[in-house]
Design a protein around this motif. Structure first.
Motif, PDB file in Angstrom:
ATOM      1  N   GLU A  72       0.823  -1.205   0.000  1.00 58.42           N
ATOM      2  CA  GLU A  72       0.000   0.000   0.000  1.00 58.42           C
ATOM      3  C   GLU A  72       0.863   1.264   0.000  1.00 58.42           C
ATOM      4  OE1 GLU A  72      -3.164   2.328  -0.411  1.00 58.42           O
ATOM      5  OE2 GLU A  72      -3.145   0.123  -0.533  1.00 58.42           O
ATOM      6  N   ARG A  73       1.945   1.245   0.772  1.00 58.39           N
ATOM      7  CA  ARG A  73       2.847   2.403   0.779  1.00 58.39           C
ATOM      8  C   ARG A  73       3.496   2.607  -0.591  1.00 58.39           C
ATOM      9  NH1 ARG A  73       4.726   0.064   5.486  1.00 58.39           N
ATOM     10  NH2 ARG A  73       6.823  -0.259   4.626  1.00 58.39           N
ATOM     11  N   ILE A  74       3.864   1.508  -1.228  1.00 60.61           N
ATOM     12  CA  ILE A  74       4.471   1.616  -2.558  1.00 60.61           C
ATOM     13  C   ILE A  74       3.473   2.187  -3.553  1.00 60.61           C
ATOM     14  CG2 ILE A  74       5.393   0.296  -4.516  1.00 60.61           C
ATOM     15  CD1 ILE A  74       6.689  -1.595  -2.473  1.00 60.61           C
ATOM     16  N   ARG A  75       2.246   1.689  -3.528  1.00 58.31           N
ATOM     17  CA  ARG A  75       1.233   2.193  -4.459  1.00 58.31           C
ATOM     18  C   ARG A  75       1.015   3.694  -4.257  1.00 58.31           C
ATOM     19  NH1 ARG A  75      -2.360  -1.375  -7.214  1.00 58.31           N
ATOM     20  NH2 ARG A  75      -3.877   0.327  -7.226  1.00 58.31           N
ATOM     21  N   GLU A  76       0.949   4.125  -3.006  1.00 58.23           N
ATOM     22  CA  GLU A  76       0.758   5.544  -2.724  1.00 58.23           C
ATOM     23  C   GLU A  76       1.961   6.363  -3.188  1.00 58.23           C
ATOM     24  OE1 GLU A  76       0.022   5.713   1.435  1.00 58.23           O
ATOM     25  OE2 GLU A  76      -2.019   4.898   1.297  1.00 58.23           O
ATOM     26  N   PHE A  77       3.162   5.849  -2.935  1.00 56.60           N
ATOM     27  CA  PHE A  77       4.376   6.546  -3.350  1.00 56.60           C
ATOM     28  C   PHE A  77       4.452   6.647  -4.868  1.00 56.60           C
ATOM     29  CE2 PHE A  77       8.805   6.076  -4.808  1.00 56.60           C
ATOM     30  CZ  PHE A  77       9.327   7.279  -4.365  1.00 56.60           C
TER      31      PHE A  77
ATOM     32  N   ALA B 221       2.012   6.508  -7.059  1.00 56.85           N
ATOM     33  CA  ALA B 221       0.961   7.386  -7.570  1.00 56.85           C
ATOM     34  C   ALA B 221       1.296   8.859  -7.356  1.00 56.85           C
ATOM     35  CB  ALA B 221      -0.372   7.048  -6.905  1.00 56.85           C
ATOM     36  N   ALA B 222       1.869   9.187  -6.194  1.00 57.70           N
ATOM     37  CA  ALA B 222       2.107  10.591  -5.856  1.00 57.70           C
ATOM     38  C   ALA B 222       3.408  11.134  -6.428  1.00 57.70           C
ATOM     39  CB  ALA B 222       2.105  10.760  -4.331  1.00 57.70           C
ATOM     40  N   GLU B 223       4.470  10.328  -6.407  1.00 58.37           N
ATOM     41  CA  GLU B 223       5.806  10.848  -6.704  1.00 58.37           C
ATOM     42  C   GLU B 223       6.385  10.403  -8.045  1.00 58.37           C
ATOM     43  OE1 GLU B 223       7.218  13.049  -4.967  1.00 58.37           O
ATOM     44  OE2 GLU B 223       6.167  12.973  -3.044  1.00 58.37           O
ATOM     45  N   VAL B 224       5.898   9.307  -8.589  1.00 66.96           N
ATOM     46  CA  VAL B 224       6.586   8.733  -9.747  1.00 66.96           C
ATOM     47  C   VAL B 224       5.752   8.807 -11.021  1.00 66.96           C
ATOM     48  CG1 VAL B 224       7.872   6.743 -10.608  1.00 66.96           C
ATOM     49  CG2 VAL B 224       7.744   7.160  -8.137  1.00 66.96           C
ATOM     50  N   ILE B 225       4.491   8.415 -10.951  1.00 65.43           N
ATOM     51  CA  ILE B 225       3.662   8.410 -12.156  1.00 65.43           C
ATOM     52  C   ILE B 225       3.559   9.795 -12.805  1.00 65.43           C
ATOM     53  CG2 ILE B 225       1.239   8.235 -12.897  1.00 65.43           C
ATOM     54  CD1 ILE B 225       1.079   5.575 -11.449  1.00 65.43           C
TER      55      ILE B 225
ATOM     56  N   LYS C  28      13.518  10.010  -2.248  1.00 63.34           N
ATOM     57  CA  LYS C  28      12.129  10.052  -1.804  1.00 63.34           C
ATOM     58  C   LYS C  28      11.633   8.666  -1.392  1.00 63.34           C
ATOM     59  CE  LYS C  28      10.817  14.099  -4.563  1.00 63.34           C
ATOM     60  NZ  LYS C  28       9.954  14.602  -5.664  1.00 63.34           N
ATOM     61  N   ALA C  29      12.081   7.631  -2.101  1.00 65.23           N
ATOM     62  CA  ALA C  29      11.668   6.273  -1.748  1.00 65.23           C
ATOM     63  C   ALA C  29      12.192   5.873  -0.381  1.00 65.23           C
ATOM     64  CB  ALA C  29      12.153   5.288  -2.817  1.00 65.23           C
ATOM     65  N   ARG C  30      13.419   6.284  -0.058  1.00 62.22           N
ATOM     66  CA  ARG C  30      13.965   6.002   1.285  1.00 62.22           C
ATOM     67  C   ARG C  30      13.119   6.695   2.348  1.00 62.22           C
ATOM     68  NH1 ARG C  30      18.651   7.438  -1.370  1.00 62.22           N
ATOM     69  NH2 ARG C  30      19.962   5.682  -2.048  1.00 62.22           N
ATOM     70  N   GLU C  31      12.781   7.941   2.102  1.00 63.77           N
ATOM     71  CA  GLU C  31      11.981   8.691   3.064  1.00 63.77           C
ATOM     72  C   GLU C  31      10.603   8.051   3.267  1.00 63.77           C
ATOM     73  OE1 GLU C  31      11.845  12.645   1.535  1.00 63.77           O
ATOM     74  OE2 GLU C  31      13.899  13.150   2.153  1.00 63.77           O
ATOM     75  N   ALA C  32      10.089   7.439   2.196  1.00 69.80           N
ATOM     76  CA  ALA C  32       8.773   6.801   2.281  1.00 69.80           C
ATOM     77  C   ALA C  32       8.848   5.387   2.849  1.00 69.80           C
ATOM     78  CB  ALA C  32       8.128   6.768   0.893  1.00 69.80           C
ATOM     79  N   GLY C  33      10.060   4.889   3.080  1.00 72.71           N
ATOM     80  CA  GLY C  33      10.231   3.556   3.641  1.00 72.71           C
ATOM     81  C   GLY C  33       9.935   2.428   2.678  1.00 72.71           C
ATOM     82  N   VAL C  34      10.130   2.670   1.355  1.00 79.59           N
ATOM     83  CA  VAL C  34       9.815   1.641   0.361  1.00 79.59           C
ATOM     84  C   VAL C  34      11.032   1.276  -0.495  1.00 79.59           C
ATOM     85  CG1 VAL C  34       7.398   2.331   0.256  1.00 79.59           C
ATOM     86  CG2 VAL C  34       9.028   3.370  -1.340  1.00 79.59           C
ATOM     87  N   PHE C  35      12.208   1.731  -0.108  1.00 81.87           N
ATOM     88  CA  PHE C  35      13.404   1.529  -0.925  1.00 81.87           C
ATOM     89  C   PHE C  35      13.959   0.117  -0.746  1.00 81.87           C
ATOM     90  CE2 PHE C  35      18.035   1.934  -1.650  1.00 81.87           C
ATOM     91  CZ  PHE C  35      18.025   2.497  -2.917  1.00 81.87           C
ATOM     92  N   ALA C  36      14.353  -0.498  -1.868  1.00 81.01           N
ATOM     93  CA  ALA C  36      15.070  -1.779  -1.891  1.00 81.01           C
ATOM     94  C   ALA C  36      14.397  -2.886  -1.079  1.00 81.01           C
ATOM     95  CB  ALA C  36      16.511  -1.582  -1.428  1.00 81.01           C
ATOM     96  N   PRO C  37      13.165  -3.235  -1.391  1.00 85.23           N
ATOM     97  CA  PRO C  37      12.504  -4.303  -0.623  1.00 85.23           C
ATOM     98  C   PRO C  37      13.191  -5.650  -0.740  1.00 85.23           C
ATOM     99  CG  PRO C  37      11.211  -3.701  -2.563  1.00 85.23           C
ATOM    100  CD  PRO C  37      12.275  -2.664  -2.423  1.00 85.23           C
ATOM    101  N   HIS C  38      13.959  -5.845  -1.788  1.00 85.18           N
ATOM    102  CA  HIS C  38      14.657  -7.117  -2.007  1.00 85.18           C
ATOM    103  C   HIS C  38      16.067  -7.109  -1.454  1.00 85.18           C
ATOM    104  CE1 HIS C  38      16.381  -4.385  -4.786  1.00 85.18           C
ATOM    105  NE2 HIS C  38      17.186  -5.277  -5.322  1.00 85.18           N
TER     106      HIS C  38
END
Length: 393
Positions: A11-16, A18-22, A47-57
């Motif tokens: 959900e955080r990734i989808r929000e990020f 939608a708001a920052e990348v698309i 921005k992805a680091r700040e959103a807590g969605v960076f490098a999930p793998h």
């Protein structure tokens, strides 16, 4: 790898996204270089680091979440809704596959030098295997780039082509022949080399229809490149075996990302069909349109099911050669069908820049070739079936 509840992450990734990348992706029609290349990559990753969605793998010790293959599927798909999403999360090809390979094969010293900066987004990388004819391509055994033993290391000479991300990469993983002859399935070795080392030259970009791969697809020459022994990745002459460590998972993460792009195209088309009135009724209420929508739902569901089966096998430690080949081949065809149907549903808008469908179609089409053409996978699957069933009465 660890297993975690990925629902909140997705959900955080989808929000990020939608708001920052698309918005950026749509503004530049999926062209990463036009959007700013490495400068925009660094900003999106910040921005992805700040959103807590960076490098999930990525490895936990380098700031990643350490997700296994099954748990990567939904987050990677969510990122793939934007063509720039994988770059933002540092899960784009070839870096994501190289992170996986280095985590599995590299020595501690190599991991500190190469894996750490790659995992954190400090640099990018390239995987240099494909060559001009008659060299390696869909047939890796045709490898002609040669590495010759010298005092303290190796000298690498050869030409590579279609090397994704080569322009601006921080380092290369190079496949070169250390024994045997072209046409043989053994005798390859992997080498690590910083991109600024003498003997490496990016000759040109091979201009392709896709525009979202940062660093392009390049022709690279290795001329007298010296690689010290400490930068041999894995064991000498075992490069093809290590390539399988990388290729199976990398094919599946491609499927994950492209499923996200195809899903977005499908959603856009359904929303259009639900609103568009033609011949006195909504397009979405007409039988032919409903068939297109239903077939998309079927192809997307089947893709995810085959993907999961392959990822379960990979997480269990299997090579998953058959299941990853099936999933990749089916997905490459099915997801192209999904986007083509979405295009058809939207009519003229479907081939315009007013909707994201046209650029997704443009970017997705090469997936039937990248990471093994569909025809080569089918050939391999057929050979496997003949070996297994051909002698039964």
């Amino acid at each position: 790898m660890k297993t975690v509840d990925t629902g909140g992450l997705v959900e955080r990734i989808r929000e990020f996204i939608a708001a920052e990348v698309i918005p950026l992706d749509d503004e530049f029609d999926g062209d990463i270089e036009a959007a700013g290349g490495d400068d925009v990559r660094r900003e999106l990753q910040r921005k992805a680091r700040e959103a807590g969605v960076f490098a999930p793998h990525g490895p936990v010790e380098y700031g990643g979440l350490g997700l296994g293959m099954v748990d990567r599927a939904a987050p990677f798909e969510a990122a793939g809704r934007s063509l720039f999403g994988p770059v933002a999360l540092n899960i784009n090809a070839p870096d994501e596959g190289n992170i996986h390979l280095l985590a599995q094969v590299a020595t501690p010293a190599q991991q500190e030098r190469y894996l750490a900066p790659l995992s954190t987004g400090e640099c990018r990388s390239a995987f240099a295997m494909t060559e001009p004819s008659p060299g390696a391509g869909a047939d890796p055994g045709a490898l002609v780039t040669a590495a010759t033993r010298v005092d303290g290391g190796w000298r690498v000479n050869g030409m590579k082509r279609f090397i994704t991300g080569a322009d601006g990469a921080g380092f290369y993983i190079i496949m070169a022949r250390t024994s045997g002859s072209p046409g043989e399935t053994g005798g390859a070795t992997m080498f690590l080399a910083p991109a600024d080392r003498d003997g490496i030259e990016v000759l040109r970009h091979v201009r392709t229809m896709d525009k979202s791969m940062i660093g392009g697809h390049c022709e690279v020459e290795f001329c007298g490149l010296f690689v010290p022994d400490e930068d041999v990745l894995g064991e000498v002459d075992e490069g093809f075996r290590y390539a399988q460590v990388r290729l199976g998972p990398a094919r599946m993460t491609h499927v994950m990302r492209w499923t996200g792009a195809a899903q977005r195209a499908h959603e856009v088309a359904v929303a259009y069909a639900a609103d568009r009135v033609a011949f006195g009724t909504r397009l979405a209420d007409q039988g032919m349109a409903q068939q297109l929508i239903a077939d998309n739902e079927i192809d997307l569901a089947a893709t995810r099911a085959l993907l999961r089966e392959a990822c379960v096998e990979l997480d269990a430690g299997g090579r998953a050669s058959k299941s990853t080949s099936i999933a990749k081949t089916f997905a490459a065809d099915a997801l192209n069908r999904v986007v083509d149907r979405a295009t058809q549903l939207c009519g003229g808008l479907g081939v315009s820049q007013d909707l994201p469908i046209a650029k997704i179609a443009r970017e997705l089409r090469p997936f039937r070739i990248y990471d093994g053409p569909s025809e080569v996978h089918r050939w391999s699957l057929a050979k496997r079936a003949v070996r297994e069933f051909g002698r039964r009465s």
